[in-house]
Scaffold this active site. Structure first.
Site, PDB file in Angstrom:
ATOM      1  N   ASN A 133      46.865  35.050  42.218  1.00 38.23           N
ATOM      2  CA  ASN A 133      47.629  36.052  42.974  1.00 38.23           C
ATOM      3  C   ASN A 133      48.088  35.483  44.306  1.00 38.23           C
ATOM      4  O   ASN A 133      49.107  35.888  44.852  1.00 38.23           O
ATOM      5  CB  ASN A 133      46.762  37.288  43.222  1.00 38.23           C
ATOM      6  CG  ASN A 133      46.694  38.155  41.990  1.00 38.23           C
ATOM      7  OD1 ASN A 133      47.691  38.763  41.603  1.00 38.23           O
ATOM      8  ND2 ASN A 133      45.545  38.182  41.350  1.00 38.23           N
ATOM      9  N   HIS A 181      41.903  26.467  47.738  1.00 40.80           N
ATOM     10  CA  HIS A 181      43.369  26.519  47.739  1.00 40.80           C
ATOM     11  C   HIS A 181      43.880  25.571  48.814  1.00 40.80           C
ATOM     12  O   HIS A 181      43.410  25.625  49.960  1.00 40.80           O
ATOM     13  CB  HIS A 181      43.882  27.925  48.070  1.00 40.80           C
ATOM     14  CG  HIS A 181      43.387  28.974  47.124  1.00 40.80           C
ATOM     15  ND1 HIS A 181      43.813  29.084  45.820  1.00 40.80           N
ATOM     16  CD2 HIS A 181      42.486  29.964  47.289  1.00 40.80           C
ATOM     17  CE1 HIS A 181      43.218  30.094  45.232  1.00 40.80           C
ATOM     18  NE2 HIS A 181      42.391  30.648  46.093  1.00 40.80           N
TER      19      HIS A 181
HETATM   20  N1  LIG Z   1      45.418  38.852  46.320  1.00 38.73           N
HETATM   21  C1  LIG Z   1      44.373  38.048  46.182  1.00 38.73           C
HETATM   22  O1  LIG Z   1      44.186  37.077  46.912  1.00 38.73           O
HETATM   23  C2  LIG Z   1      43.373  38.354  45.115  1.00 38.73           C
HETATM   24  C3  LIG Z   1      42.138  37.695  45.120  1.00 38.73           C
HETATM   25  C4  LIG Z   1      41.213  38.027  44.162  1.00 38.73           C
HETATM   26  C5  LIG Z   1      41.520  38.952  43.172  1.00 38.73           C
HETATM   27  N2  LIG Z   1      42.752  39.537  43.159  1.00 38.73           N
HETATM   28  C6  LIG Z   1      43.127  40.496  42.116  1.00 38.73           C
HETATM   29  O2  LIG Z   1      42.627  41.780  42.452  1.00 38.73           O
HETATM   30  C7  LIG Z   1      42.330  42.502  41.255  1.00 38.73           C
HETATM   31  C8  LIG Z   1      40.894  43.016  41.326  1.00 38.73           C
HETATM   32  O3  LIG Z   1      39.997  41.925  41.447  1.00 38.73           O
HETATM   33  P1  LIG Z   1      38.429  42.116  41.192  1.00 38.73           P
HETATM   34  O4  LIG Z   1      37.781  40.814  41.437  1.00 38.73           O
HETATM   35  O5  LIG Z   1      37.936  43.325  41.899  1.00 38.73           O
HETATM   36  O6  LIG Z   1      38.451  42.365  39.603  1.00 38.73           O
HETATM   37  P2  LIG Z   1      37.283  42.962  38.686  1.00 38.73           P
HETATM   38  O7  LIG Z   1      37.567  42.436  37.311  1.00 38.73           O
HETATM   39  O8  LIG Z   1      35.950  42.733  39.267  1.00 38.73           O
HETATM   40  O9  LIG Z   1      37.590  44.533  38.715  1.00 38.73           O
HETATM   41  C9  LIG Z   1      38.777  45.073  38.233  1.00 38.73           C
HETATM   42  C10 LIG Z   1      38.490  46.478  37.702  1.00 38.73           C
HETATM   43  O10 LIG Z   1      39.728  47.106  37.389  1.00 38.73           O
HETATM   44  C11 LIG Z   1      39.621  47.778  36.152  1.00 38.73           C
HETATM   45  N3  LIG Z   1      40.956  47.857  35.562  1.00 38.73           N
HETATM   46  C12 LIG Z   1      41.697  46.861  35.044  1.00 38.73           C
HETATM   47  N4  LIG Z   1      42.897  47.330  34.639  1.00 38.73           N
HETATM   48  C13 LIG Z   1      42.909  48.653  34.924  1.00 38.73           C
HETATM   49  C14 LIG Z   1      43.856  49.692  34.749  1.00 38.73           C
HETATM   50  N5  LIG Z   1      45.047  49.466  34.170  1.00 38.73           N
HETATM   51  N6  LIG Z   1      43.531  50.939  35.165  1.00 38.73           N
HETATM   52  C15 LIG Z   1      42.333  51.181  35.736  1.00 38.73           C
HETATM   53  N7  LIG Z   1      41.385  50.247  35.913  1.00 38.73           N
HETATM   54  C16 LIG Z   1      41.667  48.993  35.520  1.00 38.73           C
HETATM   55  C17 LIG Z   1      38.627  46.950  35.351  1.00 38.73           C
HETATM   56  O11 LIG Z   1      37.991  47.739  34.357  1.00 38.73           O
HETATM   57  C18 LIG Z   1      37.651  46.477  36.418  1.00 38.73           C
HETATM   58  O12 LIG Z   1      36.563  47.363  36.579  1.00 38.73           O
HETATM   59  C19 LIG Z   1      42.571  41.517  40.088  1.00 38.73           C
HETATM   60  O13 LIG Z   1      43.865  41.705  39.546  1.00 38.73           O
HETATM   61  C20 LIG Z   1      42.508  40.166  40.761  1.00 38.73           C
HETATM   62  O14 LIG Z   1      43.262  39.186  40.086  1.00 38.73           O
HETATM   63  C21 LIG Z   1      43.658  39.269  44.118  1.00 38.73           C
END
Ligand SMILES: NC(=O)c1ccc[n+]([C@@H]2O[C@H](COP(=O)([O-])OP(=O)(O)OC[C@H]3O[C@@H](n4cnc5c(N)ncnc54)[C@H](O)[C@@H]3O)[C@@H](O)[C@H]2O)c1
Length: 264
Positions: free
Chosen positions: A185, A213
């Site tokens: 991301n 990174h």
């Molecule tokens: N911007 C950044 O720098 C950055 C960094 C790390 C993670 N992220 C992103 O942030 C998001 C969350 O990360 P995380 O580590 O908390 O992930 P995680 O997998 O620990 O938690 C994500 C949660 O969202 C739920 N989920 C997935 N799709 C869904 C939907 N359509 N509706 C409802 N719930 C849904 C899953 O069941 C899970 O419980 C991910 O997409 C990840 O790639 C971004």
């Protein structure tokens, strides 16, 4: 102290859990009023930490959005941004997007931008697991010639099995966020801040336990080389701890009142 903001969270995983902990200790001046996850038991776990119990939803976005909320934080998946982003903004609620990769879809970004313009809501993409977006945004004012990102993670986080450091991907950010939707991301945030698509390299390294990174930005005003070595979140090794801290810091700023603001 100003009135508490009202926050809803979509996606109750690693990042959401850190946000809830920050709200519990008053680091963010906000009440978490609603939680949503395709696995509602994940919301239950977070709700237990909170004194005022939030309502929990699985897929019913219309009911979720009936709450009076200042911010909805998407911490779920790129799919969730596509599914729910428009509805959140249409209600005039500010949207904080963690799955920034979704915003590299120019058509979706334009649609969300148009709705935000109409309703006065904002879309926030926190800096996430990297650093330097302030300088990159500033350099954009004079033009950026090159943006590159090298991401190095343990193979397991990238779904790879390799015995030596291996380049899994080399190419533009748009394709990178499709191939590694939960890992790069940061490539999207970087590209959006620079106004130029980042060149991305993804490396699986069996000798590391960190998410690293390396960013290079070349502009007539400055050349940046930024290296960020992140400790993975214990709950989700693909996610760096810094990503959660970054959204907490954004919410802290948005929901509080800072007399002295450091950084742009
Ligand atoms: N911007 C950044 O720098 C950055 C960094 C790390 C993670 N992220 C992103 O942030 C998001 C969350 O990360 P995380 O580590 O908390 O992930 P995680 O997998 O620990 O938690 C994500 C949660 O969202 C739920 N989920 C997935 N799709 C869904 C939907 N359509 N509706 C409802 N719930 C849904 C899953 O069941 C899970 O419980 C991910 O997409 C990840 O790639 C971004």
């Amino acid at each position: 102290m100003s009135a508490k903001a009202r926050i809803g969270i979509i996606g109750c995983g690693a990042i959401a859990s850190e946000i809830v902990k920050a709200a519990v200790v008053g680091m963010i001046n906000a009440d978490i009023v609603a939680l949503m996850d395709i696995y509602p038991e994940k919301c239950e776990r977070l709700a237990k930490m909170l004194e005022k119990k939030p309502e929990i939803y699985q897929t019913d976005i219309d009911e979720f959005l009936k709450h009076d909320m200042d911010y909805v934080v998407e911490a779920a998946s790129q799919e969730a941004v596509r599914e729910y982003g428009e509805k959140v903004l249409r209600r005039g609620i500010n949207l904080v997007v963690l799955s920034v990769g979704a915003l590299l879809d120019a058509e979706l970004l334009e649609r969300l931008r148009a709705i935000a313009r109409d309703t006065g809501a904002h879309i926030y993409a926190p800096t996430g697991a990297i650093a330097g977006l302030d300088a990159i945004r500033a350099l954009r004012l004079v033009g950026i010639n090159r943006v590159a990102l090298r991401t190095i993670k343990p193979p397991k986080s990238l779904g790879a099995k390799v015995s030596e450091p291996t380049v899994l991907y080399r190419g533009p950010a748009r394709e990178a966020v499709k191939r590694f939707p939960f890992n790069v991301n940061v490539a999207a945030a970087l590209s959006l801040a620079a106004g130029k698509e980042a060149e991305v390299e993804v490396i699986a390294d069996p000798n590391t336990t960190k998410n690293t990174h390396v960013i290079i930005v070349e502009s007539v005003a400055s050349k940046l080389e930024i290296k960020i070595e992140n400790t993975p979140s214990p709950e989700n090794p693909r996610t760096s701890w810094l990503a959660a801290l970054s959204v907490i810091e954004l919410l802290r700023r948005l929901t509080g009142r800072e007399e002295v603001v450091i950084g742009s």
